[in-house]
Design a protein around this motif. Structure first.
Motif, PDB file in Angstrom:
ATOM      1  N   GLY A 199      93.086  -2.314  -7.068  1.00  9.46           N
ATOM      2  CA  GLY A 199      92.630  -3.701  -6.987  1.00  9.46           C
ATOM      3  C   GLY A 199      93.716  -4.669  -6.572  1.00  9.46           C
ATOM      4  O   GLY A 199      93.427  -5.818  -6.197  1.00  9.46           O
ATOM      5  N   SER A 201      90.923  -3.596 -17.860  1.00 10.91           N
ATOM      6  CA  SER A 201      91.449  -2.374 -17.279  1.00 10.91           C
ATOM      7  C   SER A 201      90.687  -2.009 -16.007  1.00 10.91           C
ATOM      8  O   SER A 201      89.454  -1.877 -16.023  1.00 10.91           O
ATOM      9  CB  SER A 201      91.348  -1.227 -18.289  1.00 10.91           C
ATOM     10  N   ARG A 202      91.428  -1.861 -14.915  1.00  6.81           N
ATOM     11  CA  ARG A 202      90.852  -1.530 -13.618  1.00  6.81           C
ATOM     12  C   ARG A 202      91.833  -0.628 -12.873  1.00  6.81           C
ATOM     13  O   ARG A 202      93.038  -0.630 -13.153  1.00  6.81           O
ATOM     14  CB  ARG A 202      90.621  -2.794 -12.778  1.00  6.81           C
ATOM     15  N   GLY A 205      89.173  -9.245 -15.873  1.00  8.32           N
ATOM     16  CA  GLY A 205      88.518  -7.965 -15.616  1.00  8.32           C
ATOM     17  C   GLY A 205      89.013  -6.828 -16.478  1.00  8.32           C
ATOM     18  O   GLY A 205      88.414  -5.756 -16.493  1.00  8.32           O
ATOM     19  N   PRO A 238      95.289   3.362 -14.036  1.00  6.49           N
ATOM     20  CA  PRO A 238      94.792   2.143 -14.673  1.00  6.49           C
ATOM     21  C   PRO A 238      95.844   1.034 -14.729  1.00  6.49           C
ATOM     22  O   PRO A 238      97.042   1.282 -14.793  1.00  6.49           O
ATOM     23  CB  PRO A 238      94.414   2.605 -16.083  1.00  6.49           C
TER      24      PRO A 238
END
Length: 267
Positions: free
Chosen positions: A165, A160-161, A158, A152
Motif C-alpha cells: 500500500g 494492518s495492511r 486502515g 504486514p
C-alpha cells in the motif's frame, strides 16, 4: 551508473507536461536506464515526485510560507506533510525488510504536531528535507524484495495492511498535494493513468459511505449519482476527480438535471 539524483529533471516542464499525458507509464525524471517497462510503479511515482520537487524549488521563501489550498495550512505545511509521509513509508518498508511490522505514525496527534513544528523551519531546510525524504523512499521501494510486498504494516488509516500500500499511497500524496500547493499545478495536469485509477477508487469509496449518495462510473467521463432524482454527470475525468476529492467546484462538468449534488469531503 552516474550519481545524478533520482529526482533531477531531464526535460523542461513543458515537455514533461506533454509527455506525461501521452505516456503515463514512461519515466522521464528517473535514473538513467530505468524505464516504465523495468519498474512501472516505481517509475510513475518517481515522475510524480520530480514534478513536485521542481515546483517546490520554484517557490520563493515568501511563497513557501503563504497559504495553500488546504484550510489552515501554508505551503510549508503541505511540503512538510509530504516529506514526513515519505519518511513514514520508508520506515514501513525498512521494517518489513528487517522482518518487523512497522507502524506508520505513533498517532494522529503526533503526526499533526510534527507537521506544525516542521512547517516553522526555514524554507531552504523544508525544500532540502522534502527531496531527501522522497529520494530515500524511492530508494527503499526499488530495493524492496518482491517476496515481501505482502508483509504486514500498520497504517495510520486502515490498520494492518500489506506494505504494498506504500506505492499507491505515496503517489496519491504526491499528486493530490501538488495541486494543494496552489502553485500552478492543476487537476488537468494529473497523469491520465493516475486519474483513471483514482476516479475508480474514489467513486467506490463514496458509494460505500452512508453520508454520500450512491454513485457508479457509467463509462469514460460519465458518473451516475443515485440521488432523487438521479443525476448523470459527464465531463473530463480529471475535473470529475477534482470535484469528488474536494479539489474542484465542478467547473467543466455537465450534470443532466438540476445541478451537482452536495457531497461530503473525501477525507
Amino acid at each position: 551508473m552516474t550519481s545524478r539524483s533520482i529526482l533531477e529533471p531531464e526535460a523542461p516542464p513543458e515537455a514533461a507536461k506533454e509527455s506525461h499525458h501521452q505516456h503515463p507509464g514512461r519515466a522521464r525524471d528517473t535514473l538513467p536506464g530505468v524505464t516504465g517497462a523495468d519498474t512501472p510503479e516505481w517509475a510513475v511515482i518517481a515522475d510524480s515526485a520530480a514534478r513536485l520537487v521542481r515546483t517546490a524549488h520554484a517557490l520563493t521563501d515568501d511563497d513557501l510560507h503563504e497559504a495553500s489550498a488546504l484550510p489552515g495550512w501554508t505551503r510549508a505545511h503541505v511540503l512538510t506533510h509530504v516529506a514526513q509521509g515519505a519518511d513514514s513509508r520508508t520506515r514501513l518498508l525498512r521494517a518489513a525488510q528487517a522482518g518487523r511490522i512497522g507502524q506508520q505514525y505513533p498517532s494522529e496527534q503526533a503526526r499533526a504536531e510534527a507537521i506544525d513544528a516542521g512547517a516553522r523551519r526555514p524554507a531552504g531546510v523544508i525544500r532540502a528535507d522534502l527531496e531527501r525524504a522522497i529520494q530515500e523512499c524511492l530508494t527503499a521501494i526499488r530495493e524492496h524484495p518482491s517476496q515481501l510486498w505482502d508483509a504486514p504494516a500498520i497504517l495510520l488509516v486502515g490498520g494492518s495492511r500489506p506494505v504494498r500500500g506504500v506505492l499507491p499511497g505515496l503517489r496519491r500524496e504526491l499528486e493530490y498535494h501538488h495541486v494543494d500547493l496552489a502553485a500552478g499545478y492543476q487537476p488537468a495536469d494529473w497523469p491520465d493513468d493516475f486519474v483513471a485509477t483514482e476516479l475508480s477508487g474514489v467513486t467506490a469509496l463514496m458509494d460505500r459511505r452512508d453520508d454520500a449518495p450512491p454513485m457508479t462510473l457509467a463509462g469514460h467521463g460519465m458518473l451516475h449519482i443515485g440521488t432523487s432524482p438521479p443525476v448523470d454527470v459527464t465531463g473530463p475525468p480529471a475535473a470529475m476527480l477534482a470535484w469528488l476529492s474536494g479539489r474542484g467546484d465542478g467547473s467543466g462538468l455537465n450534470p443532466a438535471g438540476p445541478g451537482l449534488p452536495t457531497i461530503p469531503r473525501l477525507g
